[in-house]
Design a protein around this motif. Structure first.
Motif, PDB file in Angstrom:
ATOM      1  N   ALA A  86      35.571  14.294  49.419  1.00 53.05           N
ATOM      2  CA  ALA A  86      34.718  15.806  49.509  1.00 53.05           C
ATOM      3  C   ALA A  86      33.161  14.669  49.827  1.00 53.05           C
ATOM      4  O   ALA A  86      33.066  14.380  49.068  1.00 53.05           O
ATOM      5  CB  ALA A  86      35.307  16.812  49.452  1.00 53.05           C
ATOM      6  N   ALA A  87      32.714  15.064  50.218  1.00 52.47           N
ATOM      7  CA  ALA A  87      31.401  14.236  50.935  1.00 52.47           C
ATOM      8  C   ALA A  87      30.344  15.055  50.434  1.00 52.47           C
ATOM      9  O   ALA A  87      28.598  15.071  49.810  1.00 52.47           O
ATOM     10  CB  ALA A  87      30.629  13.072  52.292  1.00 52.47           C
ATOM     11  N   ALA A 147      26.170  22.023  43.770  1.00 51.36           N
ATOM     12  CA  ALA A 147      27.056  21.644  42.605  1.00 51.36           C
ATOM     13  C   ALA A 147      28.580  21.749  43.317  1.00 51.36           C
ATOM     14  O   ALA A 147      29.703  21.973  42.743  1.00 51.36           O
ATOM     15  CB  ALA A 147      26.842  23.136  42.018  1.00 51.36           C
ATOM     16  N   LEU A 148      28.617  22.514  44.270  1.00 51.41           N
ATOM     17  CA  LEU A 148      30.145  23.765  44.712  1.00 51.41           C
ATOM     18  C   LEU A 148      30.973  22.287  45.129  1.00 51.41           C
ATOM     19  O   LEU A 148      32.619  22.814  44.646  1.00 51.41           O
ATOM     20  CB  LEU A 148      29.790  24.226  46.331  1.00 51.41           C
ATOM     21  CG  LEU A 148      30.008  25.575  46.036  1.00 51.41           C
ATOM     22  CD1 LEU A 148      29.096  26.325  47.200  1.00 51.41           C
ATOM     23  CD2 LEU A 148      31.112  26.087  45.746  1.00 51.41           C
ATOM     24  N   ARG A 206      36.334  21.029  42.616  1.00 51.11           N
ATOM     25  CA  ARG A 206      37.563  20.219  42.215  1.00 51.11           C
ATOM     26  C   ARG A 206      37.381  20.806  40.681  1.00 51.11           C
ATOM     27  O   ARG A 206      38.919  20.659  40.486  1.00 51.11           O
ATOM     28  CB  ARG A 206      36.871  18.877  41.785  1.00 51.11           C
ATOM     29  CG  ARG A 206      37.812  17.675  42.041  1.00 51.11           C
ATOM     30  CD  ARG A 206      36.277  16.148  41.581  1.00 51.11           C
ATOM     31  NE  ARG A 206      37.307  15.406  41.105  1.00 51.11           N
ATOM     32  CZ  ARG A 206      36.195  13.424  41.476  1.00 51.11           C
ATOM     33  NH1 ARG A 206      34.796  13.651  41.835  1.00 51.11           N
ATOM     34  NH2 ARG A 206      37.053  13.175  40.522  1.00 51.11           N
ATOM     35  N   GLY A 207      36.970  20.699  39.836  1.00 50.69           N
ATOM     36  CA  GLY A 207      37.344  21.432  38.736  1.00 50.69           C
ATOM     37  C   GLY A 207      38.180  22.183  39.109  1.00 50.69           C
ATOM     38  O   GLY A 207      38.957  22.496  38.280  1.00 50.69           O
ATOM     39  N   ALA A 208      38.043  23.203  39.591  1.00 48.49           N
ATOM     40  CA  ALA A 208      38.902  24.566  40.337  1.00 48.49           C
ATOM     41  C   ALA A 208      40.079  23.891  40.553  1.00 48.49           C
ATOM     42  O   ALA A 208      41.075  24.932  40.024  1.00 48.49           O
ATOM     43  CB  ALA A 208      38.374  25.487  40.725  1.00 48.49           C
ATOM     44  N   ALA A 209      40.103  23.287  40.841  1.00 50.72           N
ATOM     45  CA  ALA A 209      41.572  22.610  41.376  1.00 50.72           C
ATOM     46  C   ALA A 209      42.229  21.858  39.671  1.00 50.72           C
ATOM     47  O   ALA A 209      43.629  22.393  40.452  1.00 50.72           O
ATOM     48  CB  ALA A 209      41.721  21.587  42.310  1.00 50.72           C
ATOM     49  N   TYR A 237      33.601  21.607  53.631  1.00 49.60           N
ATOM     50  CA  TYR A 237      34.298  22.474  53.580  1.00 49.60           C
ATOM     51  C   TYR A 237      33.837  23.856  54.662  1.00 49.60           C
ATOM     52  O   TYR A 237      34.153  25.025  54.568  1.00 49.60           O
ATOM     53  CB  TYR A 237      34.024  23.223  52.300  1.00 49.60           C
ATOM     54  CG  TYR A 237      34.007  22.508  50.853  1.00 49.60           C
ATOM     55  CD1 TYR A 237      35.221  22.768  50.438  1.00 49.60           C
ATOM     56  CD2 TYR A 237      33.543  20.703  50.358  1.00 49.60           C
ATOM     57  CE1 TYR A 237      35.778  22.008  49.536  1.00 49.60           C
ATOM     58  CE2 TYR A 237      33.916  20.363  49.593  1.00 49.60           C
ATOM     59  CZ  TYR A 237      35.356  20.660  49.051  1.00 49.60           C
ATOM     60  OH  TYR A 237      35.558  19.737  48.026  1.00 49.60           O
ATOM     61  N   GLY A 238      33.000  23.467  55.728  1.00 52.81           N
ATOM     62  CA  GLY A 238      32.601  23.855  56.914  1.00 52.81           C
ATOM     63  C   GLY A 238      31.408  24.947  56.334  1.00 52.81           C
ATOM     64  O   GLY A 238      30.889  25.561  57.662  1.00 52.81           O
ATOM     65  N   TRP A 239      30.558  24.039  55.726  1.00 51.82           N
ATOM     66  CA  TRP A 239      29.096  25.057  55.603  1.00 51.82           C
ATOM     67  C   TRP A 239      28.196  24.358  56.654  1.00 51.82           C
ATOM     68  O   TRP A 239      28.286  23.060  57.010  1.00 51.82           O
ATOM     69  CB  TRP A 239      28.694  24.524  54.026  1.00 51.82           C
ATOM     70  CG  TRP A 239      27.219  24.606  53.793  1.00 51.82           C
ATOM     71  CD1 TRP A 239      26.030  23.947  53.835  1.00 51.82           C
ATOM     72  CD2 TRP A 239      26.297  26.113  53.445  1.00 51.82           C
ATOM     73  NE1 TRP A 239      25.138  24.424  53.418  1.00 51.82           N
ATOM     74  CE2 TRP A 239      25.200  26.078  53.278  1.00 51.82           C
ATOM     75  CE3 TRP A 239      27.086  27.284  52.904  1.00 51.82           C
ATOM     76  CZ2 TRP A 239      24.493  27.419  53.500  1.00 51.82           C
ATOM     77  CZ3 TRP A 239      25.847  28.877  53.257  1.00 51.82           C
ATOM     78  CH2 TRP A 239      24.781  28.520  53.141  1.00 51.82           C
ATOM     79  N   ARG A 240      27.442  25.453  56.618  1.00 51.60           N
ATOM     80  CA  ARG A 240      26.373  25.057  58.233  1.00 51.60           C
ATOM     81  C   ARG A 240      25.323  25.656  57.481  1.00 51.60           C
ATOM     82  O   ARG A 240      25.027  26.545  57.545  1.00 51.60           O
ATOM     83  CB  ARG A 240      26.680  25.613  59.134  1.00 51.60           C
ATOM     84  CG  ARG A 240      27.958  25.175  59.694  1.00 51.60           C
ATOM     85  CD  ARG A 240      27.937  25.858  61.352  1.00 51.60           C
ATOM     86  NE  ARG A 240      28.229  27.126  61.324  1.00 51.60           N
ATOM     87  CZ  ARG A 240      28.862  28.009  62.468  1.00 51.60           C
ATOM     88  NH1 ARG A 240      28.199  27.373  62.877  1.00 51.60           N
ATOM     89  NH2 ARG A 240      29.095  29.119  61.883  1.00 51.60           N
TER      90      ARG A 240
END
Length: 322
Positions: free
Chosen positions: A312-313, A265-266, A271-274, A318-321
């Motif tokens: 964003a796909a 969901a992030l 996007r909603g936060a922006a 966002y850097g998540w691994r």
């Protein structure tokens, strides 16, 4: 923080008679932020922040905010503490506004956070979410989808003067994001909801305190993470810094593991936060009264961030691994 209400010397002196904090030595308005009137008060005993509550802050919400500060501090979160008057009251009135004193925290906010500072923020955010558990008072997020709609309505017909086509873009984003936010079923509790760099203090690279809890509410923890990705991990030129994003996410996840549902969901939450911060900045940009000692924040900064989130796909962008 900002200054909308000027406090005459005689009114301040009368206000301070109710407290056992010494006599005023200096009193200076703080111009950052857009929500409340804030002053740095130095007395013969200590330093304090005096806040007069304005605009979107309801008096009915103040017991939640002040009680939350006490709850978090008792559980190890370094945040301002409300100062009680001699009669035990945490809330008073000054110049026709609800007013409160809180303790002063040492440290400085950073304008361009480093990856290490982003990691410190991620850990502190996770600790805040854990510490908030057990707080009895509840406050819904007044700036979720219904709040966005009210802001959009307030700006409608004026937005295109800030950026051509902005009215239509806002309507399209509301339609696209509303189903996600109205159906959120994620781990929830007390969130800060406004943890920008100017609300976090550092001593060097060590985080020394969190301030300005006046948007705190009950909502999804991951939404708070999304707000911080927006606030901490974009460069001034508008690009998302993946190294900072990874540092923030990794540190948060190490302290409070993100669920698979939160990870999925992030990107939509970011996007909603922006959209949320673009709308509040837009309305403030259009409505801030002339002469107010306040720095207006550019809504187009968040339009640029919104464009990134639209493309964003997944959280890997966002850097998540995993």
């Amino acid at each position: 923080m900002a200054v909308y209400t000027e406090v005459p010397d005689e009114d301040l002196a009368a206000f301070l008679k109710a407290y056992d904090i010494g006599e005023a030595v200096s009193f200076k308005g703080i111009a950052e932020g857009v929500e409340n009137t804030n002053y740095l008060l130095v007395t013969t005993k200590a330093r304090f922040i005096l806040t007069l509550y304005e605009k979107r802050v309801s008096r009915d919400d103040l017991p939640f905010f002040l009680g939350l500060l006490e709850h978090l501090a008792a559980r190890g979160v370094t945040c301002p503490q409300p100062v009680a008057a001699r009669d035990g009251a945490l809330l008073s009135e000054l110049c026709g506004r609800p007013a409160a004193l809180v303790t002063f925290l040492d440290g400085v906010s950073v304008r361009r956070p480093t990856p290490r500072q982003c990691a410190e923020l991620g850990r502190a955010l996770a600790d805040l979410h854990e510490a908030g558990k057990g707080f009895d008072l509840k406050r819904p997020n007044a700036l979720s989808v219904d709040g966005w709609r009210r802001l959009a309505e307030s700006a409608r017909g004026r937005s295109d003067a800030v950026a051509p086509g902005l009215d239509a873009l806002i309507e399209a984003e509301l339609a696209a994001l509303a189903p996600t936010f109205e159906d959120l079923a994620l781990p929830s509790g007390v969130i800060h909801a406004d943890l920008f760099p100017n609300n976090v203090f550092f001593l060097g690279d060590r985080l020394s305190g969190l301030i300005d809890f006046y948007f705190a509410c009950d909502d999804a923890f991951a939404y708070d993470v999304a707000i911080c990705l927006n606030a901490w991990c974009f460069e001034t030129t508008g690009e998302f810094n993946v190294t900072k994003g990874r540092a923030l996410l990794d540190a948060y996840h190490a302290a409070r593991p993100l669920s698979e549902a939160e990870i999925a969901a992030l990107p939509a939450l970011a996007r909603g936060a922006a959209l949320r911060f673009m709308l509040t900045r837009l309305v403030d940009w259009l409505d801030t009264p002339p002469g107010a000692l306040v720095k207006k924040l550019d809504p187009l900064e968040y339009l640029k961030k919104l464009r990134f989130h639209q493309q964003a796909a997944g959280l890997g962008d966002y850097g998540w691994r995993p």
